[in-house]
Design an enzyme around this catalytic site. Structure first.
Site, mmCIF file in Angstrom:
data_model
loop_
_atom_site.group_PDB
_atom_site.id
_atom_site.type_symbol
_atom_site.label_atom_id
_atom_site.label_comp_id
_atom_site.label_asym_id
_atom_site.label_seq_id
_atom_site.Cartn_x
_atom_site.Cartn_y
_atom_site.Cartn_z
ATOM 1 N N HIS A 131 28.944 64.503 132.614
ATOM 2 C CA HIS A 131 29.139 63.090 132.813
ATOM 3 C C HIS A 131 29.862 63.050 134.034
ATOM 4 O O HIS A 131 30.407 64.109 134.907
ATOM 5 C CB HIS A 131 30.089 62.645 131.641
ATOM 6 C CG HIS A 131 29.567 62.491 130.326
ATOM 7 N ND1 HIS A 131 29.138 63.399 129.330
ATOM 8 C CD2 HIS A 131 28.710 61.136 129.758
ATOM 9 C CE1 HIS A 131 28.580 62.972 128.359
ATOM 10 N NE2 HIS A 131 28.519 61.591 128.470
ATOM 11 N N LYS A 135 34.904 59.813 133.702
ATOM 12 C CA LYS A 135 35.146 60.092 132.022
ATOM 13 C C LYS A 135 36.463 60.815 131.560
ATOM 14 O O LYS A 135 36.703 61.876 132.093
ATOM 15 C CB LYS A 135 33.910 60.715 131.318
ATOM 16 C CG LYS A 135 33.812 60.948 129.840
ATOM 17 C CD LYS A 135 32.550 61.365 129.451
ATOM 18 C CE LYS A 135 32.455 61.240 127.702
ATOM 19 N NZ LYS A 135 32.877 60.132 127.167
#
Length: 233
Positions: A131, A135
């Site tokens: 990600h 995040k």
């Protein structure tokens, strides 16, 4: 349909655009409006906030008699409390680590594959999730859901970010650039590997799935899952 957005970051803004394209009205943007003014006028709320805000957001929805769809992760130690409050207030609630329709199909494939692999001791499993660097939680909620899908259908008992025991699933969590989300499940043996993978190209799939789920839950009562929305049960 009138929608309250609880969390107005990048995901919230994409949800706003898609909801409006589908003819819906946004009556509250919680990051812009620091109160819940407007929540009681909403037909449904969509929560994409942060772990510390999820429980207050969801609680206020139940107290205001507003169905809530929550895509926030990292708060699930309080999930049973929210289920109890939903029941007490006769509310409607869906919490999912990922509302992407493609990811939820991927969840089903993952569970089916886990059942087939459970009797094959020559294979070991590993997972990888990638990600963007903004995040906050690791591993991702989606990776945890994938791990739980395997655990429920195999002899694995838990997941770990560290060096795994034989009964644990190792999750390799990476944070790279602006990657929206890539999840890979691999079964390795001495002779071959079997791999399934989902790659998100942008945030659109997550947002569209959240809006479709919000459309689905209006008028219902109870605690649901994406299996209900997609009629996968």
């Amino acid at each position: 349909m009138k929608i309250a957005l609880l969390g107005y970051g990048k995901m919230g803004q994409v949800i706003e655009r898609i909801a409006q394209e589908r003819g819906h009205e946004i009556v509250l943007k919680k990051d812009e409006n620091n109160t819940y003014d407007g929540l009681s006028t909403a037909d449904v709320a969509i929560d994409f906030s942060v772990p510390t805000a999820a429980v207050p957001n969801i609680s206020n929805c139940f107290l205001a008699n507003v169905p809530v769809v929550s895509g926030t992760t990292g708060w699930l130690e309080h999930y049973d409390e929210m289920v109890a409050l939903c029941s007490a207030k006769n509310g409607a609630f869906i919490s999912s680590s990922n509302f992407s329709l493609g990811v939820n199909i991927f969840f089903e494939i993952n569970e089916y594959l886990a059942k087939m692999m459970a009797k094959l001791d020559s294979y070991s499993i590993e997972m990888e999730e990638i990600h963007h660097t903004q995040k906050l939680d690791a591993p991702s909620g989606t990776a945890i859901s994938l791990a739980k899908g395997v655990i429920e259908n195999s002899n694995y008992t838990n997941w770990t970010l560290d060096e795994p025991r034989a009964d644990q699933i190792h999750i390799n969590a990476k944070r790279i650039g602006t990657v929206p989300g890539t999840h890979t499940v691999t079964y390795n043996s001495a002779v071959d590997s079997i791999e399934i993978k989902h790659t998100a190209h942008n945030r659109e799939g997550f947002a569209l799935g959240a809006v479709i789920t919000a459309e689905w839950i209006v008028g219902k009562h109870g605690v649901f899952s994406m299996k209900d929305v997609l009629e996968l049960k």
